[in-house]
Every structure is written in structure tokens, then in C-alpha cells.
Write a protein that holds these residues in place. Sequence first.
Motif, PDB file in Angstrom:
ATOM      1  N   ARG A  27      -7.815   4.205  14.704  1.00 54.87           N
ATOM      2  CA  ARG A  27      -8.727   3.372  13.926  1.00 54.87           C
ATOM      3  C   ARG A  27     -10.147   3.929  13.936  1.00 54.87           C
ATOM      4  O   ARG A  27     -10.609   4.468  14.940  1.00 54.87           O
ATOM      5  CB  ARG A  27      -8.743   1.948  14.484  1.00 54.87           C
ATOM      6  CG  ARG A  27      -7.363   1.295  14.585  1.00 54.87           C
ATOM      7  CD  ARG A  27      -6.826   0.843  13.242  1.00 54.87           C
ATOM      8  NE  ARG A  27      -5.417   0.422  13.356  1.00 54.87           N
ATOM      9  CZ  ARG A  27      -4.705  -0.043  12.344  1.00 54.87           C
ATOM     10  NH1 ARG A  27      -5.245  -0.124  11.129  1.00 54.87           N
ATOM     11  NH2 ARG A  27      -3.448  -0.391  12.510  1.00 54.87           N
ATOM     12  N   ILE A  41      -1.779   4.192  14.225  1.00 48.59           N
ATOM     13  CA  ILE A  41      -2.974   4.533  13.449  1.00 48.59           C
ATOM     14  C   ILE A  41      -4.184   4.648  14.369  1.00 48.59           C
ATOM     15  O   ILE A  41      -4.407   3.797  15.222  1.00 48.59           O
ATOM     16  CB  ILE A  41      -3.221   3.478  12.349  1.00 48.59           C
ATOM     17  CG1 ILE A  41      -2.071   3.531  11.314  1.00 48.59           C
ATOM     18  CG2 ILE A  41      -4.573   3.702  11.659  1.00 48.59           C
ATOM     19  CD1 ILE A  41      -2.151   2.468  10.239  1.00 48.59           C
ATOM     20  N   GLU A  98       1.706  -2.898  14.119  1.00 42.89           N
ATOM     21  CA  GLU A  98       0.599  -2.280  13.392  1.00 42.89           C
ATOM     22  C   GLU A  98       0.925  -2.196  11.924  1.00 42.89           C
ATOM     23  O   GLU A  98       2.018  -1.774  11.540  1.00 42.89           O
ATOM     24  CB  GLU A  98       0.377  -0.837  13.885  1.00 42.89           C
ATOM     25  CG  GLU A  98      -0.519  -0.727  15.078  1.00 42.89           C
ATOM     26  CD  GLU A  98      -1.141   0.662  15.179  1.00 42.89           C
ATOM     27  OE1 GLU A  98      -1.734   1.122  14.181  1.00 42.89           O
ATOM     28  OE2 GLU A  98      -1.010   1.274  16.239  1.00 42.89           O
ATOM     29  N   SER A  99      -0.058  -2.573  11.111  1.00 44.62           N
ATOM     30  CA  SER A  99       0.036  -2.315   9.675  1.00 44.62           C
ATOM     31  C   SER A  99      -1.103  -1.384   9.314  1.00 44.62           C
ATOM     32  O   SER A  99      -1.926  -1.036  10.155  1.00 44.62           O
ATOM     33  CB  SER A  99      -0.062  -3.621   8.895  1.00 44.62           C
ATOM     34  OG  SER A  99      -1.369  -4.137   8.976  1.00 44.62           O
ATOM     35  N   LYS A 128      -3.555  -2.148   7.778  1.00 40.24           N
ATOM     36  CA  LYS A 128      -4.801  -2.900   7.932  1.00 40.24           C
ATOM     37  C   LYS A 128      -5.268  -3.021   9.383  1.00 40.24           C
ATOM     38  O   LYS A 128      -6.450  -2.871   9.654  1.00 40.24           O
ATOM     39  CB  LYS A 128      -4.618  -4.320   7.364  1.00 40.24           C
ATOM     40  CG  LYS A 128      -4.811  -4.387   5.864  1.00 40.24           C
ATOM     41  CD  LYS A 128      -4.730  -5.816   5.365  1.00 40.24           C
ATOM     42  CE  LYS A 128      -3.319  -6.169   4.947  1.00 40.24           C
ATOM     43  NZ  LYS A 128      -3.186  -7.565   4.530  1.00 40.24           N
ATOM     44  N   ALA A 129      -4.350  -3.343  10.316  1.00 36.44           N
ATOM     45  CA  ALA A 129      -4.781  -3.697  11.668  1.00 36.44           C
ATOM     46  C   ALA A 129      -3.615  -3.652  12.648  1.00 36.44           C
ATOM     47  O   ALA A 129      -2.451  -3.626  12.248  1.00 36.44           O
ATOM     48  CB  ALA A 129      -5.382  -5.096  11.672  1.00 36.44           C
ATOM     49  N   ALA A 130      -3.946  -3.642  13.935  1.00 36.45           N
ATOM     50  CA  ALA A 130      -2.939  -3.779  14.990  1.00 36.45           C
ATOM     51  C   ALA A 130      -3.019  -5.205  15.519  1.00 36.45           C
ATOM     52  O   ALA A 130      -4.109  -5.709  15.789  1.00 36.45           O
ATOM     53  CB  ALA A 130      -3.213  -2.784  16.108  1.00 36.45           C
ATOM     54  N   ARG A 160      -4.343   1.975  23.211  1.00 33.73           N
ATOM     55  CA  ARG A 160      -3.695   0.999  24.104  1.00 33.73           C
ATOM     56  C   ARG A 160      -3.122   1.684  25.349  1.00 33.73           C
ATOM     57  O   ARG A 160      -1.980   1.445  25.747  1.00 33.73           O
ATOM     58  CB  ARG A 160      -2.598   0.238  23.341  1.00 33.73           C
ATOM     59  CG  ARG A 160      -3.128  -0.506  22.101  1.00 33.73           C
ATOM     60  CD  ARG A 160      -2.055  -1.328  21.405  1.00 33.73           C
ATOM     61  NE  ARG A 160      -1.025  -0.558  20.767  1.00 33.73           N
ATOM     62  CZ  ARG A 160      -1.082  -0.108  19.511  1.00 33.73           C
ATOM     63  NH1 ARG A 160      -2.135  -0.379  18.763  1.00 33.73           N
ATOM     64  NH2 ARG A 160      -0.090   0.596  19.000  1.00 33.73           N
ATOM     65  N   ILE A 202       0.822  -1.210   0.000  1.00 32.36           N
ATOM     66  CA  ILE A 202       0.000   0.000   0.000  1.00 32.36           C
ATOM     67  C   ILE A 202       0.856   1.260   0.000  1.00 32.36           C
ATOM     68  O   ILE A 202       0.599   2.206  -0.746  1.00 32.36           O
ATOM     69  CB  ILE A 202      -0.965  -0.016   1.209  1.00 32.36           C
ATOM     70  CG1 ILE A 202      -1.978  -1.162   1.054  1.00 32.36           C
ATOM     71  CG2 ILE A 202      -1.695   1.328   1.353  1.00 32.36           C
ATOM     72  CD1 ILE A 202      -2.859  -1.386   2.278  1.00 32.36           C
TER      73      ILE A 202
END
Lengths: 365, 127
Positions: A299, A297, B62-63, B65-67, A346, A35
Amino acid sequence: MSQLKCTPLRDFHVAHGGRMVDFAGWEMPVQYRGILEEHKAVRRTAGLFDVSHMGEVDVRGPEAARFLNHLVTNDVGRLFPGHVLYSPMCYPTGGVVDDLLVYLRGPEDYFLCINAGNIDKDLAWIQEQAAGFNVVVTDRSADYAQLAVQGPNAPAIVQSLTDVRLDLVKYYHFCEGAVAGVPCLISRTGYTGEDGFELYHPAAEAPRLAEALLAAGAPHGLELAGLGARDSLRLEAGYPLYGHEITTDISPLAAGLGWTVKLDKGVDFIGRAALAAEKAAGSAKKIVFFKTGDRRIVRSGSPVLGPAGEVGRVVSGTFSPVLNEAIGSALVEAKAAVEPLSVDIRGAKIALHPVKPPFVPLKKS
Amino acid sequence: MSNVPPDRKYAKSHEWLRLESDGTATVGITDYAQNSLGDITFVQLPKVGAVLQAGAPFGVVESVKAASDLYAPVAGAVLAVNAALDGAPEKVNQSPFDDGWMIKLQPANSTGLGALLAADAYSKLIG
């Protein structure tokens, strides 16, 4: 599990290493080589996207202009042949059915591009609203494939395959012509914030056009790009995505798309009363864009915290490969939008720094 | 086809462990794991001195897409962490078995190692 729908390029994607995922019921490539690399290629050189899952609709007839100006919030009356208009399409509540592109091909002849995940819903809605208007609404989604060539080298790549003078096709304009021998609607539009083209063409020709673009693009640094890069590029550009920044419950005004809501266009369009009231009173919630200065990131779905507690939710979040930090958007209570906002990742408190999009300078022509 | 070096042990949760000649162990994630995650944008690692339980989370990768949690292949104390991953987490994608290592452990005992997979068994798992 229901059968996933495929574009005519499904085998092309697999042959080129595409990682296929379920996107809104479609089997689509989320990435090929990665990506971040694909994202950077679009910013630096060019990327080729299959967006054949998008829906296409013909709206034709003596009352096509009057109908569309009733259907959507932007002013279709300002279009002239060869021009493209971006507009939300709203419910009477002011919530959004979908956002779409309106193409005026000729008198009484319009063409719409709608989101893949909304095709059935949109067609039912458009047909229902068309009752009483002298128009014919036709779903053309299965007839068309669509390839997007995006990035600073996109004009050189497409120009090498067509006799059409692309320098005469300005941003948000289109023309019809052959690209690599394939009849195309050549649209100077995109969803990346870069210069580029979206090529609508007969579905059966998609593999031939894709291979021709890939070959012509190789000397120009063209890379195949998947839906992952498409999402991070659109978020860096500050463009809304249906289901995130705009939804049944998030109006174009709340989303910061006030420029697409023409209350004074002289037509009592669907949603006008609710949107006029929202504009007068101010939106109760609004979309804010943010960056964090942190690589973690943020989310979608994460609670957004103000000084006195929860004030909203993150609706889009990704990692900006250009800024090298997390970026995103959130729906927050309007009065909280000026307060210091944060999220918890977290156990760590991450401050959200407001950004007026785009996050990166846009180079669209 | 994922690379699975024969000189180390593997957890079913896709971490690798290499026992060094000084009795310490180096831990990272496998080529298969990094490929499944896609572009890695952040790696959260424990502090030096932390004591890890076998199978318990010791960090997060983490990517876009997701952690995903990282799990300790064996119990032990953290001797070092790969600080280079702070600014360059892409090293995990580029070199999961070498530059992309994550932590060095002093294993609590040698008995935990038996529960891990050899390279051929791990290759079958990800077959």
C-alpha cells in the motif's frame, strides 16, 4: 462535507451500475462490474472511461508559444499543428505543479489538459506566470466533457462513428471532427498504455456520445471502466500520477521523466536552474518501480526497508491483473535504489524486485 | 440486493457461520461483504490447529481497495482452511457462501452462537 462536483455523465454512471466515490472532490465511478474485469477488458478489447473531471485551458495570443515554453519543461517549440506534447510544469524549485498535455490547434492557439485535482491551483499559477506575456488564458473546464476509449478495439469502435480517417491520426496527434454527430477534438492519446482516443466535446453532448460509444462498442467487447481500472492500467504502463510519482517535492528527474525536461531547448523555463543543478549532482531520491511475486498489495505510504533500515516510502501500489502479483512504485534514497529493498506486510518481509516500466508490453500505436 | 441464506448465523462484522451436523462450524464472509470489498486479491488464513477467540481477528481479506480483518464469529480451534483461496481468492467474490468458505472450526462451546444474528436480523442490518 462540501458538495461533490459532478460530470455531465453522473446519471449515466448510476444508470449503468457505477459505484460512485469521492475522487479529488468529484463524484466519480470507481468501478462498474469490477476493477479486475474492467482492467482486462481494456487490455483485451476496449474500455470506455469518463474523464470529464479533467481540466481544459485555452492559451491564445501572439506570445502563446513563447509563454508556454517558459511555463513547461518539455519543448513546446517542437510542436506543429495537430501534435500533442506531454510535459511537467514545475516550480522554480524543480518540484512539479502538475503534468499536462499541450495541444497546438493553430498559430497562437494552444489547448491544455490538466489534472482534475489541480484545476484551481494550476489556473492561479498559469495566470500569475502569464503576466508580462501577450496571451489570454481561459479556463474551459466546465465547457468540455471528455470520454476516453482505450484498448486494441478502440480504433474500430470510434471509426464506426466518424468520417474522419483515424488511421491518419497517429499516436500523440489529434484532429477535429464529428463522432456520432458530436463535434470532438479527437486525440490519439491515453493513460492506459493501449491504443485509443480521448474525445473532448461540449459538456451537454456527453450523455449522447457516451450512449453512442457504448452501443457501437458492444460488438467489439467494449466495457465501461472506472477510476479503479484507470489507476491499475496507468501503473502497469509505468505512467506517473500527480500526487504520487510526481509532487511539489518530487521533480520530473527524480521521477524518471528526464526525457520531458529539455534543459537545452534555449529557453530559461521555470525550474530550469534547479533541474540543471539536480541533473548535474544526481537526484537525492528517485522513483523506483517494483513487483513482488506475491498477491499481497503493497500500500501507498508503506516504509521501504534497505539492508540498514528505512530508505523511502511506497507512493503507488496495486494488484496487476495481468501479472497476477502486486506492483508499485516507491520514492527511495538514490544510493539505496541498487540495494535489496523490502516492505513489511503484517509481519511478513516482502522483497521488492526492481522493474523498468512498463510492467506489460505497451500496444499504443 | 444481497443474498442471505437462511441456513446459517451472521456476525455484525459480516462473517457467516454454518453449524454442520457433526458439530463443526464453517465460516466465511457474506455476499454483502464481498460486494463491498470489490475484487478480492488475497486471503490470509490461520494455520490448522490455531485457537481463535470469539470476536478476535483470524485473518485478512484484501481487495484492490483495502485490507480488512476477518473476525472469528465464535471461539474454537481451526480444523481446516480453504487452501484453494491461495491461488484463487476470486472464489470469495464468485461464491461467498460455498466455494469461497474460509475456515472450519471446532467451536469451544455452543454458548457463543447465541450472540450471532439470524438471517432475517442480518438482512435488516445490511438493509
